[in-house]
Design a protein around this motif. Structure first.
Motif, PDB file in Angstrom:
ATOM      1  N   ASP A 267      17.185  28.797   8.893  1.00 43.52           N
ATOM      2  CA  ASP A 267      16.014  29.114   9.718  1.00 43.52           C
ATOM      3  C   ASP A 267      15.022  27.951   9.738  1.00 43.52           C
ATOM      4  O   ASP A 267      14.488  27.604  10.785  1.00 43.52           O
ATOM      5  N   ARG A 268      14.797  27.331   8.581  1.00 44.48           N
ATOM      6  CA  ARG A 268      13.886  26.183   8.512  1.00 44.48           C
ATOM      7  C   ARG A 268      14.443  24.990   9.289  1.00 44.48           C
ATOM      8  O   ARG A 268      13.717  24.307  10.018  1.00 44.48           O
ATOM      9  N   LEU A 269      15.739  24.737   9.145  1.00 46.32           N
ATOM     10  CA  LEU A 269      16.362  23.606   9.843  1.00 46.32           C
ATOM     11  C   LEU A 269      16.353  23.804  11.351  1.00 46.32           C
ATOM     12  O   LEU A 269      16.175  22.844  12.107  1.00 46.32           O
ATOM     13  N   VAL A 270      16.534  25.031  11.800  1.00 43.62           N
ATOM     14  CA  VAL A 270      16.464  25.321  13.241  1.00 43.62           C
ATOM     15  C   VAL A 270      15.037  25.104  13.732  1.00 43.62           C
ATOM     16  O   VAL A 270      14.819  24.474  14.767  1.00 43.62           O
TER      17      VAL A 270
ATOM     18  N   MET B  21      22.872  29.540  20.420  1.00 40.00           N
ATOM     19  CA  MET B  21      21.991  30.615  19.957  1.00 40.00           C
ATOM     20  C   MET B  21      20.651  29.996  19.578  1.00 40.00           C
ATOM     21  O   MET B  21      20.617  28.950  18.940  1.00 40.00           O
ATOM     22  N   ALA B  22      19.561  30.653  19.924  1.00 41.30           N
ATOM     23  CA  ALA B  22      18.229  30.148  19.574  1.00 41.30           C
ATOM     24  C   ALA B  22      17.870  30.478  18.131  1.00 41.30           C
ATOM     25  O   ALA B  22      17.181  29.712  17.462  1.00 41.30           O
ATOM     26  N   THR B  23      18.344  31.626  17.655  1.00 47.16           N
ATOM     27  CA  THR B  23      18.077  32.072  16.284  1.00 47.16           C
ATOM     28  C   THR B  23      19.311  32.759  15.737  1.00 47.16           C
ATOM     29  O   THR B  23      20.222  33.115  16.493  1.00 47.16           O
ATOM     30  N   ARG B  24      19.315  32.964  14.435  1.00 49.90           N
ATOM     31  CA  ARG B  24      20.421  33.698  13.816  1.00 49.90           C
ATOM     32  C   ARG B  24      20.390  35.138  14.307  1.00 49.90           C
ATOM     33  O   ARG B  24      19.349  35.779  14.317  1.00 49.90           O
ATOM     34  N   ASN B  25      21.548  35.619  14.714  1.00 51.63           N
ATOM     35  CA  ASN B  25      21.680  37.007  15.137  1.00 51.63           C
ATOM     36  C   ASN B  25      23.158  37.350  15.055  1.00 51.63           C
ATOM     37  O   ASN B  25      23.913  37.020  15.954  1.00 51.63           O
ATOM     38  N   GLY B  26      23.571  37.959  13.953  1.00 49.76           N
ATOM     39  CA  GLY B  26      24.983  38.228  13.753  1.00 49.76           C
ATOM     40  C   GLY B  26      25.697  36.978  13.277  1.00 49.76           C
ATOM     41  O   GLY B  26      25.084  36.074  12.714  1.00 49.76           O
ATOM     42  N   PRO B  27      26.997  36.891  13.515  1.00 50.06           N
ATOM     43  CA  PRO B  27      27.742  35.716  13.066  1.00 50.06           C
ATOM     44  C   PRO B  27      27.289  34.466  13.816  1.00 50.06           C
ATOM     45  O   PRO B  27      26.894  34.533  14.977  1.00 50.06           O
ATOM     46  N   TYR B  28      27.357  33.339  13.118  1.00 51.87           N
ATOM     47  CA  TYR B  28      26.946  32.078  13.739  1.00 51.87           C
ATOM     48  C   TYR B  28      27.599  30.896  13.036  1.00 51.87           C
ATOM     49  O   TYR B  28      28.089  31.012  11.929  1.00 51.87           O
TER      50      TYR B  28
END
Length: 74
Positions: free
Chosen positions: A43-46, A60-67
């Motif tokens: 999250d910080r790196l994104v 994907m803009a943010t984590r949501n499920g598998p990534y």
């Protein structure tokens, strides 16, 4: 970031690979407890635009499920 540096420029890694690397570096067998730490770091790196997220080739803009995690700037 070290895991990505060892891969091709357009390659991605699974968050569990990062958790496994953390566990190994700390002499631990179970990597699963490190997943929350990996998610927080991702999250910080994104937010800092240092990595990008995707799933099955879709950004994907943010984590949501598998990534998957990839280098930014691809």
């Amino acid at each position: 970031m070290a895991l990505l540096a060892d891969r091709a420029a357009d390659a991605t890694i699974c968050p569990s690979e990062a958790a496994r690397a953390l566990a190994t570096a700390r002499g631990e067998a179970d990597w699963r407890p490190h997943m929350a730490e990996v998610h927080d770091a991702v999250d910080r790196l994104v937010a800092d635009a240092r990595v990008r997220l995707s799933w099955k080739g879709t950004a994907m803009a943010t984590r949501n499920g598998p990534y998957r995690i990839g280098r930014q700037g691809r």
